[in-house]
Design an enzyme around this catalytic site. Sequence first.
Site, PDB file in Angstrom:
ATOM      1  CB  ALA A 138      -3.892   4.768   1.690  1.00 36.51           C
ATOM      2  CB  VAL A 172      -1.020   0.059   1.281  1.00 35.09           C
ATOM      3  CG1 VAL A 172      -1.806   1.335   0.984  1.00 35.09           C
ATOM      4  CG2 VAL A 172      -1.747  -1.405   1.452  1.00 35.09           C
ATOM      5  CB  CYS A 173       2.197   3.729  -1.964  1.00 37.84           C
ATOM      6  SG  CYS A 173       1.790   3.663  -3.338  1.00 37.84           S
ATOM      7  N   GLY A 174       0.163   5.627  -1.208  1.00 33.04           N
ATOM      8  CA  GLY A 174      -0.970   6.612  -1.472  1.00 33.04           C
ATOM      9  C   GLY A 174      -1.814   6.244  -2.529  1.00 33.04           C
TER      10      GLY A 174
END
Length: 162
Positions: free
Chosen positions: A108, A64-66
């Site tokens: 996210a 998960v990242c932005g």
Amino acid sequence: MKIGVGSDHNGFELKETVKKYMEELGHEVVDYGCYSKDAIDYPDVAFQVAEGVSKGEVERGVLVCGTGIGVCIAANKYPGIRAAMAHDVYSAERAQLSNNAQIITMGAQIIGSEVAKKVVKTYLSVSWQGGSQRKVDKIVEKEQQFLTTDGKSIIDGSINCN
């Protein structure tokens, strides 16, 4: 199933939510970081999860990242890894059934926690059955054109091709 998880600081909260949910589903989870909201570069964690999958430390991975884009690109740089971005149940299912993706990635800032749980549950509930094997083989063959048996890349000049 043993699952590796990782995130940068932008994905930390969603990673923690998904991690807890996978444990509730009965999976063993290995957390490769990050461990707080302190800034961290997403490639560092993506490479760690990809390496864990590649070495067999974990069976699959969730990153998960932005946006999910950065960790997807980074994980796919690791030899032998197929990472797929999945923000819906259908994509999560197809990542495994059509592409034998060992890692899914999410953003996210794109996906909410309840949808993320459904995505992860779907991804982990299906297994590669050989669908699209011919296509996956083509990806693997192309990748092998750029590697030698000792893992050195022909592209980066570490091997003299003359």
